[in-house]
Motif scaffolding. Structure first.
Motif, mmCIF file in Angstrom:
data_model
loop_
_atom_site.group_PDB
_atom_site.id
_atom_site.type_symbol
_atom_site.label_atom_id
_atom_site.label_comp_id
_atom_site.label_asym_id
_atom_site.label_seq_id
_atom_site.Cartn_x
_atom_site.Cartn_y
_atom_site.Cartn_z
ATOM 1 N N GLU A 1 -7.301 -3.554 0.629
ATOM 2 C CA GLU A 1 -8.498 -2.699 0.621
ATOM 3 C C GLU A 1 -9.333 -2.935 -0.644
ATOM 4 N N LEU A 2 -10.644 -2.753 -0.502
ATOM 5 C CA LEU A 2 -11.539 -2.937 -1.652
ATOM 6 C C LEU A 2 -11.189 -1.958 -2.772
ATOM 7 N N MET A 3 -10.805 -0.745 -2.390
ATOM 8 C CA MET A 3 -10.514 0.289 -3.371
ATOM 9 C C MET A 3 -9.030 0.307 -3.732
ATOM 10 N N VAL A 4 -8.458 -0.862 -3.898
ATOM 11 C CA VAL A 4 -7.012 -0.939 -4.111
ATOM 12 C C VAL A 4 -6.567 -0.086 -5.298
ATOM 13 N N ALA A 5 -7.422 0.033 -6.303
ATOM 14 C CA ALA A 5 -7.047 0.809 -7.493
ATOM 15 C C ALA A 5 -6.753 2.272 -7.160
ATOM 16 N N GLU B 1 -7.611 9.509 6.589
ATOM 17 C CA GLU B 1 -8.941 9.489 7.219
ATOM 18 C C GLU B 1 -9.675 8.185 6.946
ATOM 19 N N MET B 2 -9.447 7.650 5.746
ATOM 20 C CA MET B 2 -10.081 6.391 5.368
ATOM 21 C C MET B 2 -9.375 5.187 5.987
ATOM 22 N N HIS B 3 -8.053 5.228 6.020
ATOM 23 C CA HIS B 3 -7.299 4.023 6.364
ATOM 24 C C HIS B 3 -6.315 4.304 7.506
ATOM 25 N N GLU B 4 -6.568 3.664 8.617
ATOM 26 C CA GLU B 4 -5.719 3.818 9.798
ATOM 27 C C GLU B 4 -4.254 3.491 9.481
ATOM 28 N N HIS B 5 -4.025 2.467 8.635
ATOM 29 C CA HIS B 5 -2.624 2.102 8.334
ATOM 30 C C HIS B 5 -1.904 3.227 7.605
ATOM 31 N N CYS B 6 -2.626 3.975 6.764
ATOM 32 C CA CYS B 6 -2.007 5.116 6.087
ATOM 33 C C CYS B 6 -1.701 6.243 7.072
ATOM 34 N N ARG B 7 -2.567 6.419 8.059
ATOM 35 C CA ARG B 7 -2.342 7.460 9.068
ATOM 36 C C ARG B 7 -1.089 7.147 9.881
ATOM 37 N N ILE B 8 -0.983 5.893 10.348
ATOM 38 C CA ILE B 8 0.195 5.502 11.134
ATOM 39 C C ILE B 8 1.456 5.595 10.272
ATOM 40 N N CYS B 9 1.326 5.208 9.020
ATOM 41 C CA CYS B 9 2.482 5.208 8.125
ATOM 42 C C CYS B 9 2.976 6.637 7.883
ATOM 43 N N ALA B 10 2.043 7.546 7.640
ATOM 44 C CA ALA B 10 2.438 8.946 7.411
ATOM 45 C C ALA B 10 3.176 9.509 8.624
ATOM 46 N N GLU B 11 2.702 9.145 9.806
ATOM 47 C CA GLU B 11 3.373 9.620 11.033
ATOM 48 C C GLU B 11 4.793 9.047 11.142
ATOM 49 N N ALA B 12 4.921 7.774 10.863
ATOM 50 C CA ALA B 12 6.246 7.139 10.937
ATOM 51 C C ALA B 12 7.191 7.785 9.930
ATOM 52 N N CYS B 13 6.674 8.087 8.758
ATOM 53 C CA CYS B 13 7.492 8.730 7.724
ATOM 54 C C CYS B 13 7.957 10.110 8.175
ATOM 55 N N ARG B 14 7.062 10.856 8.817
ATOM 56 C CA ARG B 14 7.461 12.197 9.270
ATOM 57 C C ARG B 14 8.500 12.117 10.383
ATOM 58 N N ARG B 15 8.311 11.172 11.307
ATOM 59 C CA ARG B 15 9.327 11.009 12.360
ATOM 60 C C ARG B 15 10.674 10.654 11.735
ATOM 61 N N CYS B 16 10.635 9.800 10.729
ATOM 62 C CA CYS B 16 11.882 9.367 10.094
ATOM 63 C C CYS B 16 12.538 10.533 9.346
ATOM 64 N N SER C 1 -3.042 -4.983 12.795
ATOM 65 C CA SER C 1 -4.458 -4.984 13.192
ATOM 66 C C SER C 1 -5.313 -4.111 12.291
ATOM 67 N N SER C 2 -4.710 -3.077 11.679
ATOM 68 C CA SER C 2 -5.481 -2.146 10.846
ATOM 69 C C SER C 2 -5.671 -2.694 9.427
ATOM 70 N N HIS C 3 -5.236 -3.902 9.231
ATOM 71 C CA HIS C 3 -5.266 -4.553 7.926
ATOM 72 C C HIS C 3 -6.622 -5.246 7.751
ATOM 73 N N LEU C 4 -7.301 -4.944 6.650
ATOM 74 C CA LEU C 4 -8.653 -5.446 6.425
ATOM 75 C C LEU C 4 -8.724 -6.985 6.473
ATOM 76 N N HIS C 5 -7.660 -7.635 5.992
ATOM 77 C CA HIS C 5 -7.673 -9.096 5.929
ATOM 78 C C HIS C 5 -7.374 -9.750 7.274
ATOM 79 N N VAL C 6 -7.125 -8.940 8.278
ATOM 80 C CA VAL C 6 -6.638 -9.470 9.546
ATOM 81 C C VAL C 6 -7.605 -9.191 10.685
#
Lengths: 136, 136, 136, 136
Positions: free
Chosen positions: A45-49, A106-121, D8-13
């Protein structure tokens, strides 16, 4: 995957499959993979910082989940205390990662999916931990 | 290894190196490698059937030690609770492995060395865990 | 570490220790730890956006080094082809990581140490690979 | 799992998903878990002494598959050479494990399932490797 089938074919297990543990093993395995990809997607992401804490918690979470999944699947009869403890640490680690990733969901779909996976786990690990009563 | 030097060069750490944690990271890294070789050496013994529990505990111990070493070295500021918990689980797992390997230490040099490494790791992890007070 | 001693105590190895392989196992183990800390130290730098490629190569390198170290230490008689191939991939991965980290070595001490560890690992892996002639 | 969705949600992809690589990542992840359970199930068999080579190849295969799955999922633009090489080593390691497990497939259901997973992973890795042309 065939985690359940594989574990059922184990001589030390037959006819005594702990379904809650199997689910935790599967969720932890999936969560480890998802957290690693989330870390890498954050790096892209551009805003990696702004995502440094996410990346670190993702990597911690991936490492704990991977170890939990592997140890949970090993039929170390007398090591139930360790399995139970790892499931508890895994639940806690996933909860911390979910809280952080939620802030970027809200900004990053990968963070949304990740948070869900973490909660299921988290849920699966707590349920599995509840089924294990280590012998003294 | 240069674990201490590496961690000292970290911007988030400078001038504030936790020596006890560095030692735990190093012992856990060494213990993981030793446990894996012990498992494989046990597999090479004629009486492998008597060493099944050793092999399993070696592998569990290797997995927990490796994860602890990696997580302990990551400067995840707000994740101190997880580091402390992993150090405690690691100490417990190593103690279980040491107890089992001790029983084969007279017969098998690799079990003797492994039990020693596990005890050193238990001590180092407990000491390091004692230095960490997670914020609420 | 006692990698050499441990492997010498292995029934399938006695009196036939491959010193070059032992060194590669040790260098790869150290390099994995150093690369992970370098990745995390890069995440802690203000200019993290300039270090994304370093972080990724560090993590790739850590994963390949860890697997190589573990597989190299396992006495899988008939699997020498895999050990040799992993040593070669590990040498190549470390070389790529060294090239990238070298570009940041003046700015960041952790990148300088990491590049050195990667070069030592490349050398050790190539030397060890040269001693292994898989049977057909 | 959501490997494909995550990547797929990865900016570089975005818009450029390598389906063959996604399949290899998923098969290698599954194969790693299955090989570890097969190793442990072999340890639980009465005739464990006959299964030592299976156990070792299972563990080697698990380590290579896990590393391949993780590295394959990381979008390290300039590291395609390493991904391709790891896919090739993974295919070879899985093939060796499948050959050994096949010999015990009639006796042990876990070896039969494991051999199948290894073959699926070999195919997926070779197909994915074929899609990658590293830049010089």
């Amino acid at each position: 995957m065939h985690i359940g089938t594989m574990i059922s074919s184990h001589l030390h297990v037959e006819g005594n499959l702990n379904e809650a543990l199997v689910r935790a093993i599967e969720e932890a395995n999936a969560c480890a993979a998802i957290c690693r990809i989330c870390a890498d997607a954050c790096l892209g992401e551009l805003m990696v910082a702004d995502l440094v804490q996410s990346i670190r918690l993702d990597l911690d979470c991936a490492d704990v989940c991977a170890a939990t999944s592997i140890i949970g699947a090993r039929r170390t009869g007398s090591n139930e205390a360790v399995i139970k403890r790892m499931l508890e640490v895994c639940a806690e680690t996933c909860a911390a990662c979910a809280t952080e990733c939620d802030q970027h969901a809200e900004m990053h779909e990968h963070c949304r999916i990740c948070a869900e996976a973490c909660r299921r786990c988290t849920d699966a690990c707590l349920q599995a931990a509840g089924t294990i009563t280590p012998k003294d």
